[in-house]
Enzyme design. Structure first.
Site, PDB file in Angstrom:
ATOM      1  CE  LYS A 192      41.259  20.682  37.533  1.00  0.00           C
ATOM      2  NZ  LYS A 192      40.325  21.028  36.448  1.00  0.00           N
ATOM      3  CD  GLU A 266      56.371  22.408  30.348  1.00  0.00           C
ATOM      4  OE1 GLU A 266      56.622  23.442  29.704  1.00  0.00           O
ATOM      5  OE2 GLU A 266      57.127  21.430  30.384  1.00  0.00           O
ATOM      6  CB  CYS A 300      51.409  27.348  25.572  1.00  0.00           C
ATOM      7  SG  CYS A 300      52.012  25.735  25.063  1.00  0.00           S
ATOM      8  CD  GLU A 397      49.267  32.670  26.943  1.00  0.00           C
ATOM      9  OE1 GLU A 397      48.818  32.674  28.102  1.00  0.00           O
ATOM     10  OE2 GLU A 397      49.861  31.696  26.452  1.00  0.00           O
TER      11      GLU A 397
END
Ligand code: NAP
Ligand code: MG
Length: 486
Positions: A192, A266, A300, A397
């Site tokens: 997905k 991850e 990331c 982040e």
């Protein structure tokens, strides 16, 4: 030209160099790719995907519900039991190789669609995303019939059905990272893509159809978070491969607790990019820019926390500001663009919230002077100078073109500061001394550390995190292991 002149005297411009998009054929509506065919969703619902640079609707895609997930998993199980598991590995390899070749053949189309759907500069999608995606298929095609050599005397066996869920920042590349090793190890797949960037995954579904993969070996379904949750919860799924936020990673870990599903997660990152006083400063400045500003900071492993040794801080910051002034923010399809559109309105709002937070925390804000387009979602490259460990903009982040700058005096101090964060995905080190590099790489708690370069990727090199950046490795020999039992 002096640095100051570069800031004030930058009055020339590149002419527009837009990549053609008249060769792109998008359907107005995309169905779910299940069992080798595009099928209507049980939900009967579709949702739109937009171009974040223009806010135009590009297409509608199907919204898979739990029933659709069930059908896709059944197709993957049937293909696993009846075809893929039994197929000689060297035959499987040919299919994977074929996918790589067709990605290469359709590279231009894929790159343009990636930039239209996600907002990233065409230079990035053309020179990095698409070729690296093809390379992953090539690389893992090579491993398919050599697993006994990769893991001698351990008799590796496939797991079964892999549910793979990916984020919006590298849609095609993340699909390649997930699908290629799964197929090479003899597993079948339900994948997905993220709701904001489904189109290249659907194009990959067309490619997989064109390559005549046996029906059901790869199924690609679109939907929201609840679609992903249904995939994770499905009892016939043997392996979860997830790339995305740490928050969703934690939800997935809770959901599979007590089951025997294998998982690789991850997750987020907040990388330290460390510049010592003996570093080649001009190269380091280029590496800092490459690490955080290209691709809008939607990476990331972005080098989002800069640590500069005190004695060179003034020089580095001055040169960095000058280089930033030359960055071109704008149309992702223009070949000169360095920084394209922010992926969505929600992400832009999130970044703007952090700009307010950093300013409220009393940090000096620097943004480049060039105007950004009025339509579409854009953010100027930004510095927060004089940041401290306790600042939220340092700890959290942001996932945008925002760099915090801290200074340090000693190597011990910078190791302490770089590690003092919940994340541990990647880091960068800039120094003339090999010994310093080795000292740091053994002490920094990060999965990937670049020395005198940044954001370099290769299919043969494993990638993954420490701490809240997740676990498991993708890429390289290591990337085969999460799809195997011994
Ligand atoms: P996200 O919100 O976690 O979404 C990732 C994927 O998970 C999307 O496909 C999403 O679907 C789906 N999802 C959402 N809720 C779910 C649930 N409860 N169960 C299962 N699946 C669910 O992350 P994102 O905002 O797309 O991506 C940005 C994040 O990804 C950043 O934190 C970044 O650091 C991380 N990232 C990490 C790596 C790495 O290799 N470590 C690489 C790239 C990105 P919807 O899109 O429909 O919500
Ligand atoms: Mg989109």
């Amino acid at each position: 030209m002096k640095t100051e002149d570069t800031i004030t005297g930058f009055d020339w411009k590149y002419s527009a160099a837009p990549e053609a998009k008249d060769h792109i054929k998008l359907k107005s509506q995309y169905d779910l790719f299940i069992n080798g065919n595009f099928v209507k969703p049980n939900s009967k619902k579709y949702f739109a995907t937009y171009n974040p640079a223009t806010e135009e609707k590009l297409a509608e895609v199907a919204q898979a519900n739990a029933k659709d997930v069930d059908i896709a998993v059944a197709a993957a199980k049937n293909a696993y039991d009846k075809v893929w598991k039994k197929m000689p590995a060297k035959e499987r390899a040919k299919y994977i190789f074929r996918i790589a070749r067709v990605i290469q053949e359709r590279a231009r189309e894929l790159a343009v669609i990636e930039s239209m759907d996600g907002g990233k500069p065409i230079r990035e999608s053309r020179d990095f995303d698409v070729p690296t995606a093809a390379n992953h298929f090539f690389y893992y095609a090579g491993w398919a019939d050599k697993l006994e050599y990769a893991f001698p005397n351990r008799h590796p066996q496939s797991l079964g059905i892999a549910a793979q869920i990916i984020p919006w920042n590298f849609p095609l590349l993340m699909a390649a990272w997930k699908i290629a090793p799964a197929l090479a190890t003899g597993n079948t797949v339900v994948l997905k893509p993220a709701e904001n960037t489904p189109l290249t995954a659907l194009k990959l579904a067309e490619i997989i159809q064109e390559c005549e993969l046996p029906a059901g070996v790869v199924n690609i379904i679109t939907g929201f978070g609840d679609t992903g949750a249904a995939m994770v919860a499905h009892p016939n799924v043997n392996k979860i491969a997830f790339t995305g936020s740490t928050d969703v990673g934690k939800i997935i870990q809770k959901a599979i607790a007590g089951t025997n599903k294998k998982a690789t997660l991850e997750l987020g990152g907040k990388a330290a990019n460390i510049v010592f006083d003996d570093a080649p400063i001009n190269q380091a400045v280029e590496g800092i820019v490459n690490g955080i500003f290209f691709n809008q900071g939607h990476v990331c492993c972005a080098g989002s926390r800069l640590f500069v040794q005190e004695s060179v801080a003034t020089e580095v910051i001055q040169k960095l500001k000058a280089r930033m002034e030359t960055l071109i923010v704008g149309d992702p399809l223009d070949k000169n663009t360095d920084i394209g559109a922010i992926n969505s309105k929600e992400q832009l709002d999130k970044i703007n919230d952090y700009l307010k937070i950093g300013s409220k925390e009393g940090l000096e804000l620097f943004q480049t002077s060039a105007a950004i387009p009025k339509k579409g979602f854009y953010c100027k490259p930004t510095l927060f100078i004089g940041a401290a460990q306790s600042n939220r903009v340092v700890q959290e982040e942001i996932f945008g073109p925002v760099l915090t700058i801290q200074t340090f005096r000693t190597i011990e101090e910078v190791i302490e500061k770089a590690n003092n964060i919940p994340y541990g995905l990647s880091a960068g080190v800039w120094t003339d001394k090999g010994s310093k590099i080795f000292n740091l790489t053994s002490k920094l708690r990060a999965g990937v550390i670049w020395a005198n370069t940044y954001n370099k990727f290769d299919p043969s090199s494993p990638f993954g995190g420490y701490k809240e950046s997740g676990f498991g490795r993708e890429g390289g020999l290591h990337g085969l292991m999460p799809y195997l039992k011994f």
